[in-house]
Design a protein around this motif. Sequence first.
Motif, PDB file in Angstrom:
ATOM      1  N   LYS A  73     -34.635 -98.531 -23.196  1.00 11.65           N
ATOM      2  CA  LYS A  73     -35.315 -98.753 -21.988  1.00 11.65           C
ATOM      3  C   LYS A  73     -34.336-100.107 -21.257  1.00 11.65           C
ATOM      4  O   LYS A  73     -34.256-100.173 -20.004  1.00 11.65           O
ATOM      5  CB  LYS A  73     -36.704 -99.269 -22.272  1.00 11.65           C
ATOM      6  CG  LYS A  73     -37.693 -97.919 -22.561  1.00 11.65           C
ATOM      7  CD  LYS A  73     -39.194 -98.285 -22.841  1.00 11.65           C
ATOM      8  CE  LYS A  73     -39.673 -97.041 -23.351  1.00 11.65           C
ATOM      9  NZ  LYS A  73     -41.247 -97.270 -23.516  1.00 11.65           N
ATOM     10  N   THR A  76     -31.305 -98.742 -19.889  1.00 13.88           N
ATOM     11  CA  THR A  76     -31.455 -98.103 -18.676  1.00 13.88           C
ATOM     12  C   THR A  76     -31.671 -99.160 -17.381  1.00 13.88           C
ATOM     13  O   THR A  76     -31.234 -99.086 -16.305  1.00 13.88           O
ATOM     14  CB  THR A  76     -32.552 -97.084 -18.754  1.00 13.88           C
ATOM     15  OG1 THR A  76     -32.382 -96.285 -19.980  1.00 13.88           O
ATOM     16  CG2 THR A  76     -32.758 -96.509 -17.562  1.00 13.88           C
ATOM     17  N   THR A 128     -35.044 -94.560 -15.150  1.00 14.38           N
ATOM     18  CA  THR A 128     -36.184 -94.276 -15.934  1.00 14.38           C
ATOM     19  C   THR A 128     -35.710 -93.640 -17.242  1.00 14.38           C
ATOM     20  O   THR A 128     -35.150 -92.998 -17.442  1.00 14.38           O
ATOM     21  CB  THR A 128     -37.092 -93.386 -15.322  1.00 14.38           C
ATOM     22  OG1 THR A 128     -37.482 -93.870 -13.888  1.00 14.38           O
ATOM     23  CG2 THR A 128     -38.275 -93.067 -15.819  1.00 14.38           C
ATOM     24  N   PHE A 129     -36.476 -94.157 -18.250  1.00 18.07           N
ATOM     25  CA  PHE A 129     -36.216 -93.727 -19.532  1.00 18.07           C
ATOM     26  C   PHE A 129     -37.658 -93.723 -20.439  1.00 18.07           C
ATOM     27  O   PHE A 129     -38.477 -94.643 -20.518  1.00 18.07           O
ATOM     28  CB  PHE A 129     -35.471 -94.945 -20.356  1.00 18.07           C
ATOM     29  CG  PHE A 129     -34.951 -94.279 -21.637  1.00 18.07           C
ATOM     30  CD1 PHE A 129     -33.832 -93.609 -21.810  1.00 18.07           C
ATOM     31  CD2 PHE A 129     -35.744 -94.438 -22.990  1.00 18.07           C
ATOM     32  CE1 PHE A 129     -33.576 -92.906 -23.156  1.00 18.07           C
ATOM     33  CE2 PHE A 129     -35.526 -93.903 -24.055  1.00 18.07           C
ATOM     34  CZ  PHE A 129     -34.398 -93.220 -24.304  1.00 18.07           C
ATOM     35  N   SER A 130     -37.897 -92.311 -20.813  1.00 13.82           N
ATOM     36  CA  SER A 130     -39.086 -92.081 -21.427  1.00 13.82           C
ATOM     37  C   SER A 130     -40.527 -92.644 -20.919  1.00 13.82           C
ATOM     38  O   SER A 130     -41.454 -93.287 -21.271  1.00 13.82           O
ATOM     39  CB  SER A 130     -39.177 -92.793 -22.821  1.00 13.82           C
ATOM     40  OG  SER A 130     -40.406 -92.504 -23.644  1.00 13.82           O
ATOM     41  N   ALA A 132     -40.849 -94.842 -18.403  1.00 14.06           N
ATOM     42  CA  ALA A 132     -40.698 -96.454 -18.279  1.00 14.06           C
ATOM     43  C   ALA A 132     -39.838 -96.600 -17.153  1.00 14.06           C
ATOM     44  O   ALA A 132     -38.461 -96.603 -17.398  1.00 14.06           O
ATOM     45  CB  ALA A 132     -40.500 -97.124 -19.469  1.00 14.06           C
ATOM     46  N   ASN A 133     -40.023 -97.322 -16.114  1.00 13.89           N
ATOM     47  CA  ASN A 133     -39.106 -97.621 -14.917  1.00 13.89           C
ATOM     48  C   ASN A 133     -39.754 -99.012 -14.703  1.00 13.89           C
ATOM     49  O   ASN A 133     -40.754 -99.421 -14.110  1.00 13.89           O
ATOM     50  CB  ASN A 133     -39.386 -96.886 -13.746  1.00 13.89           C
ATOM     51  CG  ASN A 133     -38.128 -97.144 -12.891  1.00 13.89           C
ATOM     52  OD1 ASN A 133     -37.898 -98.397 -12.679  1.00 13.89           O
ATOM     53  ND2 ASN A 133     -37.647 -96.054 -12.136  1.00 13.89           N
ATOM     54  N   TRP A 134     -38.722-100.094 -14.962  1.00  9.52           N
ATOM     55  CA  TRP A 134     -38.765-101.448 -14.736  1.00  9.52           C
ATOM     56  C   TRP A 134     -38.322-102.083 -13.467  1.00  9.52           C
ATOM     57  O   TRP A 134     -38.413-103.377 -13.111  1.00  9.52           O
ATOM     58  CB  TRP A 134     -38.533-102.393 -15.873  1.00  9.52           C
ATOM     59  CG  TRP A 134     -38.916-101.892 -17.006  1.00  9.52           C
ATOM     60  CD1 TRP A 134     -40.137-101.406 -17.056  1.00  9.52           C
ATOM     61  CD2 TRP A 134     -38.473-102.335 -18.469  1.00  9.52           C
ATOM     62  NE1 TRP A 134     -40.303-101.121 -18.844  1.00  9.52           N
ATOM     63  CE2 TRP A 134     -39.448-101.555 -19.371  1.00  9.52           C
ATOM     64  CE3 TRP A 134     -37.461-102.759 -18.974  1.00  9.52           C
ATOM     65  CZ2 TRP A 134     -39.265-101.810 -21.051  1.00  9.52           C
ATOM     66  CZ3 TRP A 134     -37.111-103.013 -20.175  1.00  9.52           C
ATOM     67  CH2 TRP A 134     -37.994-102.489 -21.293  1.00  9.52           C
TER      68      TRP A 134
END
Length: 330
Positions: A73, A76, A128-130, A132-134
């Motif tokens: 995450k 990414t 985005t990974f799994s 989750a986008n921060w």
Amino acid sequence: MSSIMTNTSALTALQSLNATNKSLEATQSRISTGYRVADASDNAAYWSIATTMRSDNQALSTVSDALGLGASKVDTAYTGMNKAIDTVNAIKVKLVAANGASAADKEKIDIEIKALQGQMKSYADSATFSGANWLSVDTTTGHTAAGTFDDVKIVSSFNRNAAGTVSLGTIDIKVQDIKLYDAFATATGLNDGILDATRLGTTGARQAAASAAVAGTDAATDTYTVSTLSVKGFSDAQITKQLGVVEAALKEMTTAATNLGASKTRIDGQKTFTSSLMDSIDRGVGQLVDADMNKESTRLQALQVQQQLGIQALSIANSSTQTILSLFRG
């Protein structure tokens, strides 16, 4: 004294053979299982310690998985941040080119800036990974305070103190400081993303309220947003202020990328440590409960010989009563 009712020699030989058989069974069990302590009955203290440490090792395995997921995450988000930085730098170059350009050229440059702004948003939305986008977030709901993204906690350790109490350690990611866009409708420049925050043209500082800049009319209170700024119809003085706003955003993005990189390094280090710790625990448990196969093999051969001798001794002891018959023969 010779007796046909009680054969003392046979009883002694039988007890010795039973003891040998019992030892032989224990040795065969160790060879077949590979454990010196397979059950609590073998050694209650060692079995208890080994069982607890095996359980902790399973928990550490899950921690290692969590660290791997967290690292992905962070990586990414870091990749998306770097691409966004490159794009903002490209916008900065366009602003420099627009300063002093003709109105017609500013229109062309504005088209390029709009394309770069769209690309910038695409990078953030795709990071985005799994699930989750921060970088592109929506803090409308699901957080302690609307407009503020709660820290993301990545499980990094499983701890057991001397009293046996367990706890979890975490690596915290401050998403609020790295987000580029926030879809929260009533957010202000103070808690918006880096790229959609309202900034004062004179300093580049974030502003709680926007004061929309009018094309061609420069004012000290004018505010700009990196994600929406435009050079079409704007004066050189205003474009210079836009450069300051972009520079302020770049500074925040560079700091965000640095924090992400530091978090990634910390996660990688913790994952390496966790793997080494699991190996260490495995070795420690092995020293407590594993059987020494070389030693057990030697013992097995010795016990097999003892068993054969015990059977022979019991046979001799049982046959000794037959000699009593000779005393009664004529």
